[in-house]
Design an enzyme around this catalytic site. Structure first.
Site, short mmCIF file in Angstrom:
data_model
loop_
_atom_site.label_atom_id
_atom_site.label_comp_id
_atom_site.label_asym_id
_atom_site.label_seq_id
_atom_site.Cartn_x
_atom_site.Cartn_y
_atom_site.Cartn_z
N ILE A 177 -8.72 20.02 7.63
CA ILE A 177 -7.92 20.10 6.40
C ILE A 177 -6.71 19.20 6.58
O ILE A 177 -6.05 19.22 7.62
CB ILE A 177 -7.51 21.57 6.15
CG1 ILE A 177 -8.74 22.35 5.66
CG2 ILE A 177 -6.36 21.66 5.15
CD1 ILE A 177 -8.54 23.84 5.56
N GLU A 178 -6.39 18.41 5.53
CA GLU A 178 -5.20 17.57 5.54
C GLU A 178 -4.20 18.12 4.52
O GLU A 178 -4.58 18.79 3.55
CB GLU A 178 -5.55 16.13 5.15
CG GLU A 178 -6.55 15.46 6.10
CD GLU A 178 -6.78 13.99 5.77
OE1 GLU A 178 -6.55 13.16 6.64
OE2 GLU A 178 -7.20 13.68 4.64
N TRP A 203 -4.65 0.30 3.89
CA TRP A 203 -4.05 1.33 4.74
C TRP A 203 -3.82 0.80 6.16
O TRP A 203 -4.75 0.30 6.78
CB TRP A 203 -4.96 2.57 4.78
CG TRP A 203 -4.32 3.70 5.55
CD1 TRP A 203 -3.54 4.67 5.04
CD2 TRP A 203 -4.42 3.94 6.96
NE1 TRP A 203 -3.13 5.51 6.05
CE2 TRP A 203 -3.65 5.08 7.23
CE3 TRP A 203 -5.05 3.29 8.02
CZ2 TRP A 203 -3.52 5.62 8.50
CZ3 TRP A 203 -4.91 3.80 9.31
CH2 TRP A 203 -4.16 4.97 9.54
N TRP A 239 0.81 -1.23 0.00
CA TRP A 239 0.00 0.00 0.00
C TRP A 239 0.84 1.28 0.00
O TRP A 239 1.81 1.40 0.75
CB TRP A 239 -0.88 0.02 1.25
CG TRP A 239 -1.56 1.33 1.49
CD1 TRP A 239 -1.04 2.42 2.15
CD2 TRP A 239 -2.88 1.72 1.07
NE1 TRP A 239 -1.96 3.46 2.16
CE2 TRP A 239 -3.10 3.05 1.51
CE3 TRP A 239 -3.91 1.07 0.36
CZ2 TRP A 239 -4.29 3.74 1.27
CZ3 TRP A 239 -5.09 1.77 0.13
CH2 TRP A 239 -5.28 3.08 0.59
N ASN A 243 -0.03 5.73 0.12
CA ASN A 243 -0.92 6.88 -0.09
C ASN A 243 -0.09 8.13 -0.31
O ASN A 243 0.60 8.19 -1.34
CB ASN A 243 -2.06 6.97 0.93
CG ASN A 243 -1.71 6.92 2.39
OD1 ASN A 243 -1.23 5.92 2.88
ND2 ASN A 243 -1.97 7.98 3.10
N ASP A 244 -0.09 9.08 0.57
CA ASP A 244 0.43 10.42 0.25
C ASP A 244 1.91 10.44 -0.16
O ASP A 244 2.73 9.79 0.48
CB ASP A 244 0.30 11.34 1.46
CG ASP A 244 -1.03 11.22 2.18
OD1 ASP A 244 -1.91 10.51 1.69
OD2 ASP A 244 -1.17 11.83 3.24
N GLN A 256 3.86 7.63 1.98
CA GLN A 256 3.17 6.82 2.99
C GLN A 256 3.14 5.38 2.49
O GLN A 256 2.75 5.12 1.34
CB GLN A 256 1.75 7.34 3.20
CG GLN A 256 1.69 8.68 3.90
CD GLN A 256 1.90 8.56 5.41
OE1 GLN A 256 0.99 8.25 6.14
NE2 GLN A 256 3.12 8.79 5.87
N ARG A 261 -1.96 17.64 11.83
CA ARG A 261 -0.95 16.80 11.18
C ARG A 261 -0.49 17.37 9.83
O ARG A 261 -1.02 18.36 9.35
CB ARG A 261 -1.47 15.38 10.97
CG ARG A 261 -2.76 15.26 10.20
CD ARG A 261 -3.16 13.79 10.04
NE ARG A 261 -4.40 13.63 9.33
CZ ARG A 261 -5.58 13.47 9.90
NH1 ARG A 261 -5.68 13.46 11.22
NH2 ARG A 261 -6.68 13.34 9.16
N ASP A 262 0.48 16.67 9.25
CA ASP A 262 0.96 16.89 7.88
C ASP A 262 1.75 18.19 7.70
O ASP A 262 1.38 19.07 6.91
CB ASP A 262 -0.21 16.85 6.88
CG ASP A 262 -1.06 15.60 7.02
OD1 ASP A 262 -0.55 14.60 7.55
OD2 ASP A 262 -2.24 15.63 6.63
C1 FRU Z 1 -4.12 12.01 3.91
C2 FRU Z 1 -3.79 11.47 5.29
C3 FRU Z 1 -2.95 12.44 6.09
C4 FRU Z 1 -2.23 11.55 7.06
C5 FRU Z 1 -1.96 10.34 6.20
C6 FRU Z 1 -1.96 9.05 6.95
O1 FRU Z 1 -4.36 11.01 2.98
O2 FRU Z 1 -4.97 11.12 5.97
O3 FRU Z 1 -3.70 13.45 6.73
O4 FRU Z 1 -1.06 12.11 7.56
O5 FRU Z 1 -2.96 10.31 5.21
O6 FRU Z 1 -1.61 7.98 6.11
#
Ligand code: FRU
Length: 503
Positions: free
Chosen positions: A246-247, A91, A64, A66-67, A83, A187-188
C-alpha cells in the site's frame, strides 16, 4: 532562502570549502538546490509553450510531478508540496516542490523545499505535514538512498515555510522500530492528531511483495518535538490478492467516522469505519473506489473553514519531449453521505474562473450526436441534468476533431459513469446531474452531487474543440433520454505567480 546549518553544508561540500563558506557566507545556498532550481527554471519556456498544457489545474513551473505531499493550511495559506523531478519530465530525482494559495485556485510558486542532502540521501519520497507543539508545521518524508528507506522530519526556518532544515535528530524512524517484523516498501508518512497525541501511518506490507500482503502501519509520537516515535502495529491489512503493498495511506476523521484512503497501485480506494487506537486497529464498514480514473497518491488538509480537502496527483502520461508531466486534480471537498460513502466536490472557489454563462433549452436527445450552437471549446465547465427512463447511454463527446471524432467521452451507461477508460457504478436513477471540467488535456467529471468523481487525461490537439451531446439506446430497454437543463461557462486560466520562485 534556506539558511544552512553547518551540518548540512558539511554534507554538501568538500570539507575545507564548507567550513570557510559557513563562516564567511552563512546564507550560502546549497549547490544541490541551486542546480535543481536552475534546471527547473530553464525548463519553463518549453512547458509554457505547450498549447495543451492545462491552465487551471495546478502544475509545477515545468517538468515532472507526481504525489501531493505535506498539504497543510497555515496562516491563511494552503501549502502544497509535491513530488518533483526538477531535471526532466519523466519520473526520477525526487525532490519536494512547493507552492501556496489563498483560494485553492491561484498559486504562488515557491522555491524547492526539500532536496536530497548528504551523500547517503538520493531522493525525497512522499510524506505529510502536521502542526507541532510550537505552532509551526513539520514535514515528514521517506528518505531514500541507504539500504533501507527511513522516515525523516524537516522543520521550517521561517513563517512563510520557505526554508526547511533537517535537524540532527533524524532519522525519526528506521526499520528497527518494527522489532522482529520486516516491512518492505515502507514509505509515505501521513500524520494526524487524536486527543492531543500525534500519530503517523506509513504504507508498506507484511514483509514481502506477495499477493495479499498490503498493510498500513501505525506509530505514535513519544515527545512534543515529534522526534521520537513508537511502532503500534499494522492498523490495517488488505487481504486482497491483487495487492502487494500500500502506498500513501491517509487516515483521518470525517463526519464522526474514520476514513482510510489507500493507493494500491490501482485507483485509490477508501474505507469508512472505526479506529481503535488502544488496539491499533481500523475496522472498515464501507468501502469504495475514490476515483476510478487516473488520479493517485492522495493527501489531505483541513482549512480554516473546517473543510477536509482531498489532494490527488493527476497523471498525464506524456512523452518526455513535452517538457511537463502531471497535474494536481482540482482540490476536492470531502464529506460523508448518509449512506456511509464519501462525497467529493470540486472546491467552490473554482467558480471565480467562470466567464459568461450560457444556458441551453431542454430537449429530447435523439440517436445521433448533436452539436449545440455556442457549446464548444477546451477550457470550460458544463453542468447538465438528464432524465432517463431506461438503460441507454447518454452524455458528452468532448474535444471532437473537425471530422467529429471525440478524444474523450463522459457519459452515463446502465447506471455507471464512464469517463475516458474509467467506469464506476452510480446507480439507476431517473435523473442524473453531470458536472464536467475540461482543461485542455485534463478532464474531471462529478455526478449526482459528488457521489462519484473521476479525473482523466485527454490526448487531443488544439484544433479539437468540438463538443456534442449524444444518447444511444442499447437494446430494447434503452428508453428515452431528455436533456433537462444545460449550462456552460468558459473558464479563465488560474494565476501561477513565479515572482517568488527564486533563491
Ligand atoms: C506513489 C509513490 C510513493 C512514493 C512516491 C515516489 O506515487 O510511488 O509511494 O513515495 O510515489 O515518487
Amino acid at each position: 532562502m534556506q539558511r544552512f546549518s553547518r551540518r548540512l553544508l558539511l554534507a554538501a561540500l568538500p570539507l575545507g570549502r564548507a567550513v570557510a563558506a559557513s563562516i564567511e557566507q552563512p546564507s550560502m545556498v546549497d549547490p544541490a538546490l541551486r542546480r535543481a532550481m536552475e534546471a527547473l527554471a530553464a525548463a519553463i519556456p518549453k512547458a509554457e509553450a505547450d498549447p495543451e498544457r492545462p491552465v487551471y489545474h495546478f502544475r509545477p513551473p515545468a517538468n515532472w510531478t507526481n504525489d501531493p505531499n505535506g498539504t497543510i493550511f497555515y496562516k491563511g495559506w494552503h501549502h502544497l508540496f509535491y513530488q518533483l523531478n526538477p531535471y526532466g519530465s519523466l519520473w526520477a530525482n525526487m525532490h519536494w516542490g512547493h507552492a501556496r494559495s489563498r483560494d485553492l485556485v491561484n498559486w504562488e510558486h515557491l522555491p524547492i523545499a526539500l532536496w536530497p542532502t548528504g551523500k547517503e540521501e538520493t531522493a525525497i519520497f512522499s510524506g505529510g505535514a502536521i502542526l507541532a507543539a510550537d505552532g509551526r508545521p513539520r514535514l515528514f518524508y521517506t528518505s531514500i538512498g541507504r539500504p533501507q528507506p527511513e522516515q525523516w522530519m524537516a522543520a521550517p526556518t521561517d513563517d512563510d515555510l520557505i526554508g526547511w532544515e533537517k535537524p540532527p535528530s533524524n532519522p525519526v524512524l528506521t526499520q528497527a522500530a518494527h522489532g522482529g517484523r520486516t516491512v518492505s516498501d515502507w514509505r509515505d508518512p501521513f500524520l494526524f492528531k487524536e486527543a492531543g497525541v500525534t500519530y503517523m501511518v506509513c504504507g508498506g506490507n507484511s514483509g514481502r511483495r506477495m499477493p495479499g500482503s498490503g498493510q498500513v502501519h501505525l506509530y505514535r509520537a513519544e515527545n512534543e518535538d515529534l522526534t521520537r516515535w513508537r511502532y503500534l502495529g499494522p492498523v490495517f491489512e488488505y487481504r486482497d490478492r491483487e495487492i502487494a503493498n500500500i502506498e500513501c495511506p491517509n487516515l483521518f476523521k470525517l463526519g464522526g467516522k474514520w476514513v482510510l484512503i489507500i493507493s494500491p497501485h490501482r485507483p485509490c480506494e477508501y474505507f469508512v469505519g472505526e479506529l481503535d487506537l488502544a488496539r491499533a486497529k481500523f475496522f472498515p464498514e464501507t468501502h469504495g473506489v475514490l476515483d476510478p480514473g487516473d488520479a493517485y497518491a492522495s493527501n489531505i488538509s483541513v482549512d480554516d473553514k473546517g473543510r477536509t480537502i482531498l489532494w490527488l496527483w493527476g497523471r498525464t502520461n506524456l512523452p518526455a519531449e513535452r517538457g511537463w508531466n502531471g497535474v494536481m486534480v482540482m482540490p476536492r471537498i470531502l464529506s460523508l453521505g448518509a449512506d456511509g460513502f464519501l462525497r467529493q466536490h470540486p472546491a467552490p472557489e473554482f467558480e471565480s474562473l467562470r466567464g459568461e454563462e450560457k444556458t441551453f433549452p431542454a430537449f429530447p436527445l435523439g440517436d445521433s450526436p448533436r452539436q449545440l450552437e455556442g457549446l464548444s471549446g477546451d477550457t470550460l465547465e458544463i453542468l447538465a441534468e438528464f432524465s432517463s427512463s431506461g438503460f441507454g447511454s447518454f452524455g458528452f463527446e468532448l474535444r471532437r476533431s473537425p471530422e467529429g471524432k471525440p478524444a474523450a467521452v463522459a457519459a452515463i451507461e446502465r447506471g455507471s459513469l464512464i469517463v475516458g477508460a474509467a467506469r464506476t457504478y452510480v446507480g439507476m436513477h431517473e435523473r442524473y446531474r453531470l458536472r464536467l471540467f475540461l482543461d485542455k488535456g485534463c478532464l474531471e467529471a462529478y455526478v449526482n452531487d459528488g457521489f462519484a468523481a473521476v479525473y482523466c487525461p485527454v490526448a487531443a490537439t488544439p484544433k479539437d474543440q468540438g463538443i456534442a451531446l449524444f444518447a444511444r439506446a442499447s437494446g430494447p430497454r434503452g428508453g428515452a433520454v431528455r436533456l433537462e437543463s444545460l449550462k456552460c461557462w468558459p473558464l479563465k486560466p488560474a494565476r501561477f505567480d513565479l515572482s517568488r520562485f527564486k533563491i
